[in-house]
Design a protein around this motif. Structure first.
Motif, PDB file in Angstrom:
ATOM      1  N   LEU A  14       0.823  -1.208   0.000  1.00  0.00           N
ATOM      2  CA  LEU A  14       0.000   0.000   0.000  1.00  0.00           C
ATOM      3  C   LEU A  14       0.857   1.259   0.000  1.00  0.00           C
ATOM      4  CD1 LEU A  14      -2.839  -1.039   2.461  1.00  0.00           C
ATOM      5  CD2 LEU A  14      -3.044  -0.672   0.002  1.00  0.00           C
ATOM      6  N   ARG A  15       1.976   1.231   0.699  1.00  0.00           N
ATOM      7  CA  ARG A  15       2.882   2.389   0.708  1.00  0.00           C
ATOM      8  C   ARG A  15       3.471   2.638  -0.674  1.00  0.00           C
ATOM      9  NH1 ARG A  15       5.020   0.155   5.958  1.00  0.00           N
ATOM     10  NH2 ARG A  15       3.834   1.285   7.536  1.00  0.00           N
ATOM     11  N   VAL A  16       3.827   1.551  -1.361  1.00  0.00           N
ATOM     12  CA  VAL A  16       4.354   1.685  -2.718  1.00  0.00           C
ATOM     13  C   VAL A  16       3.279   2.256  -3.642  1.00  0.00           C
ATOM     14  CG1 VAL A  16       5.167   0.383  -4.726  1.00  0.00           C
ATOM     15  CG2 VAL A  16       6.116  -0.091  -2.477  1.00  0.00           C
ATOM     16  N   ALA A  17       2.057   1.747  -3.518  1.00  0.00           N
ATOM     17  CA  ALA A  17       0.949   2.251  -4.338  1.00  0.00           C
ATOM     18  C   ALA A  17       0.706   3.728  -4.065  1.00  0.00           C
ATOM     19  CB  ALA A  17      -0.316   1.439  -4.067  1.00  0.00           C
ATOM     20  N   VAL A  22       0.974   9.395  -5.885  1.00  0.00           N
ATOM     21  CA  VAL A  22       1.411  10.781  -5.659  1.00  0.00           C
ATOM     22  C   VAL A  22       2.327  11.235  -6.797  1.00  0.00           C
ATOM     23  CG1 VAL A  22       2.797  12.263  -4.150  1.00  0.00           C
ATOM     24  CG2 VAL A  22       1.089  10.733  -3.176  1.00  0.00           C
ATOM     25  N   GLY A  23       3.213  10.361  -7.234  1.00  0.00           N
ATOM     26  CA  GLY A  23       4.100  10.698  -8.354  1.00  0.00           C
ATOM     27  C   GLY A  23       3.334  10.958  -9.637  1.00  0.00           C
ATOM     28  N   LEU A  24       2.349  10.111  -9.920  1.00  0.00           N
ATOM     29  CA  LEU A  24       1.535  10.303 -11.123  1.00  0.00           C
ATOM     30  C   LEU A  24       0.752  11.606 -11.078  1.00  0.00           C
ATOM     31  CD1 LEU A  24       0.141   6.713 -11.767  1.00  0.00           C
ATOM     32  CD2 LEU A  24       1.652   8.014 -13.250  1.00  0.00           C
ATOM     33  N   VAL A  25       0.177  11.903  -9.917  1.00  0.00           N
ATOM     34  CA  VAL A  25      -0.577  13.156  -9.782  1.00  0.00           C
ATOM     35  C   VAL A  25       0.348  14.347 -10.012  1.00  0.00           C
ATOM     36  CG1 VAL A  25      -1.793  14.641  -8.128  1.00  0.00           C
ATOM     37  CG2 VAL A  25      -2.398  12.242  -8.302  1.00  0.00           C
ATOM     38  N   THR A  26       1.553  14.290  -9.493  1.00  0.00           N
ATOM     39  CA  THR A  26       2.506  15.382  -9.656  1.00  0.00           C
ATOM     40  C   THR A  26       2.878  15.586 -11.125  1.00  0.00           C
ATOM     41  OG1 THR A  26       3.408  14.907  -7.470  1.00  0.00           O
ATOM     42  CG2 THR A  26       4.766  16.245  -8.939  1.00  0.00           C
ATOM     43  N   VAL A  27       3.177  14.504 -11.812  1.00  0.00           N
ATOM     44  CA  VAL A  27       3.568  14.597 -13.223  1.00  0.00           C
ATOM     45  C   VAL A  27       2.406  15.082 -14.085  1.00  0.00           C
ATOM     46  CG1 VAL A  27       4.239  13.216 -15.226  1.00  0.00           C
ATOM     47  CG2 VAL A  27       5.410  12.901 -13.056  1.00  0.00           C
ATOM     48  N   ILE A  28       1.234  14.515 -13.873  1.00  0.00           N
ATOM     49  CA  ILE A  28       0.068  14.905 -14.680  1.00  0.00           C
ATOM     50  C   ILE A  28      -0.317  16.353 -14.406  1.00  0.00           C
ATOM     51  CG2 ILE A  28      -2.373  14.437 -15.107  1.00  0.00           C
ATOM     52  CD1 ILE A  28      -1.759  11.472 -14.600  1.00  0.00           C
ATOM     53  N   GLY A  48      -6.284  15.021 -18.562  1.00  0.00           N
ATOM     54  CA  GLY A  48      -5.386  15.175 -17.422  1.00  0.00           C
ATOM     55  C   GLY A  48      -6.122  15.587 -16.163  1.00  0.00           C
ATOM     56  N   VAL A  49      -7.061  16.508 -16.301  1.00  0.00           N
ATOM     57  CA  VAL A  49      -7.840  16.959 -15.144  1.00  0.00           C
ATOM     58  C   VAL A  49      -8.667  15.807 -14.580  1.00  0.00           C
ATOM     59  CG1 VAL A  49      -9.708  18.487 -14.415  1.00  0.00           C
ATOM     60  CG2 VAL A  49      -7.888  19.361 -15.876  1.00  0.00           C
ATOM     61  N   VAL A  50      -9.303  15.048 -15.466  1.00  0.00           N
ATOM     62  CA  VAL A  50     -10.108  13.900 -15.024  1.00  0.00           C
ATOM     63  C   VAL A  50      -9.212  12.853 -14.362  1.00  0.00           C
ATOM     64  CG1 VAL A  50     -11.536  11.971 -15.837  1.00  0.00           C
ATOM     65  CG2 VAL A  50     -11.948  14.285 -16.692  1.00  0.00           C
ATOM     66  N   SER A  51      -8.029  12.637 -14.925  1.00  0.00           N
ATOM     67  CA  SER A  51      -7.085  11.677 -14.336  1.00  0.00           C
ATOM     68  C   SER A  51      -6.657  12.098 -12.938  1.00  0.00           C
ATOM     69  CB  SER A  51      -5.851  11.536 -15.223  1.00  0.00           C
ATOM     70  OG  SER A  51      -6.188  11.017 -16.472  1.00  0.00           O
ATOM     71  N   ILE A  52      -6.428  13.390 -12.749  1.00  0.00           N
ATOM     72  CA  ILE A  52      -6.037  13.888 -11.434  1.00  0.00           C
ATOM     73  C   ILE A  52      -7.147  13.639 -10.421  1.00  0.00           C
ATOM     74  CG2 ILE A  52      -5.535  15.980 -10.102  1.00  0.00           C
ATOM     75  CD1 ILE A  52      -4.020  16.987 -12.586  1.00  0.00           C
ATOM     76  N   VAL A  53      -8.384  13.876 -10.828  1.00  0.00           N
ATOM     77  CA  VAL A  53      -9.511  13.647  -9.919  1.00  0.00           C
ATOM     78  C   VAL A  53      -9.622  12.161  -9.558  1.00  0.00           C
ATOM     79  CG1 VAL A  53     -12.030  13.727  -9.739  1.00  0.00           C
ATOM     80  CG2 VAL A  53     -10.795  15.673 -10.680  1.00  0.00           C
ATOM     81  N   LEU A  54      -9.521  11.291 -10.564  1.00  0.00           N
ATOM     82  CA  LEU A  54      -9.619   9.847 -10.299  1.00  0.00           C
ATOM     83  C   LEU A  54      -8.466   9.358  -9.421  1.00  0.00           C
ATOM     84  CD1 LEU A  54     -10.777   8.529 -13.793  1.00  0.00           C
ATOM     85  CD2 LEU A  54     -12.149   8.792 -11.708  1.00  0.00           C
ATOM     86  N   LEU A  59      -6.131   7.827  -4.171  1.00  0.00           N
ATOM     87  CA  LEU A  59      -5.220   8.187  -3.088  1.00  0.00           C
ATOM     88  C   LEU A  59      -5.928   8.131  -1.740  1.00  0.00           C
ATOM     89  CD1 LEU A  59      -2.243   9.755  -2.927  1.00  0.00           C
ATOM     90  CD2 LEU A  59      -3.763  11.542  -2.139  1.00  0.00           C
ATOM     91  N   ILE A  60      -7.122   8.668  -1.685  1.00  0.00           N
ATOM     92  CA  ILE A  60      -7.903   8.630  -0.442  1.00  0.00           C
ATOM     93  C   ILE A  60      -8.236   7.193  -0.065  1.00  0.00           C
ATOM     94  CG2 ILE A  60     -10.133   9.265   0.568  1.00  0.00           C
ATOM     95  CD1 ILE A  60      -9.950  11.848  -1.129  1.00  0.00           C
ATOM     96  N   PHE A  61      -8.611   6.389  -1.045  1.00  0.00           N
ATOM     97  CA  PHE A  61      -8.943   4.984  -0.802  1.00  0.00           C
ATOM     98  C   PHE A  61      -7.742   4.221  -0.241  1.00  0.00           C
ATOM     99  CE2 PHE A  61      -9.311   0.596  -2.423  1.00  0.00           C
ATOM    100  CZ  PHE A  61     -10.451   0.214  -1.740  1.00  0.00           C
ATOM    101  N   VAL A  62      -6.586   4.403  -0.853  1.00  0.00           N
ATOM    102  CA  VAL A  62      -5.373   3.708  -0.401  1.00  0.00           C
ATOM    103  C   VAL A  62      -4.957   4.196   0.980  1.00  0.00           C
ATOM    104  CG1 VAL A  62      -2.909   3.391  -0.875  1.00  0.00           C
ATOM    105  CG2 VAL A  62      -4.562   3.139  -2.709  1.00  0.00           C
ATOM    106  N   ALA A  63      -5.086   5.483   1.242  1.00  0.00           N
ATOM    107  CA  ALA A  63      -4.729   6.019   2.557  1.00  0.00           C
ATOM    108  C   ALA A  63      -5.624   5.439   3.646  1.00  0.00           C
ATOM    109  CB  ALA A  63      -4.823   7.535   2.549  1.00  0.00           C
ATOM    110  N   ARG A  64      -6.903   5.286   3.355  1.00  0.00           N
ATOM    111  CA  ARG A  64      -7.814   4.684   4.335  1.00  0.00           C
ATOM    112  C   ARG A  64      -7.484   3.219   4.574  1.00  0.00           C
ATOM    113  NH1 ARG A  64     -13.779   7.262   3.184  1.00  0.00           N
ATOM    114  NH2 ARG A  64     -13.227   9.352   3.882  1.00  0.00           N
ATOM    115  N   LEU A  65      -7.156   2.487   3.504  1.00  0.00           N
ATOM    116  CA  LEU A  65      -6.749   1.095   3.671  1.00  0.00           C
ATOM    117  C   LEU A  65      -5.477   0.988   4.499  1.00  0.00           C
ATOM    118  CD1 LEU A  65      -7.323  -0.591   0.198  1.00  0.00           C
ATOM    119  CD2 LEU A  65      -8.434  -1.149   2.344  1.00  0.00           C
TER     120      LEU A  65
END
Length: 76
Positions: A14-17, A22-28, A48-54, A59-65
């Protein structure tokens, strides 16, 4: 494999994910900002905007897990 080792392995995954997301969001986000600065409001900018939202939702889902699994270790 012991239960605690299994949970630790899941936590590492989960940490790797989380790091990858976070890296993908930064690049996009950087790409979208550069396209908007150039005045290009086209299909790819909106993708790109839609990808950032998704990715933000993911990110929220993984953080909760991650939080849930960390609390699970405390109970063992």
């Amino acid at each position: 494999m012991a239960k605690i080792d299994e949970i630790k392995e899941i936590l590492n995954t989960l940490r790797v994910a989380l790091t990858i997301i976070v890296g993908l969001v930064t690049v996009i986000a950087g790409s979208v900002i550069s396209r908007i600065d150039a005045g290009k409001y086209d299909f790819w900018s909106w993708c790109g905007v839609v990808s950032i939202v998704l990715l933000s939702v993911a990110l929220i889902f993984v953080a909760r897990l991650l939080s849930k699994r960390t609390k699970e270790i405390k109970d063992l």
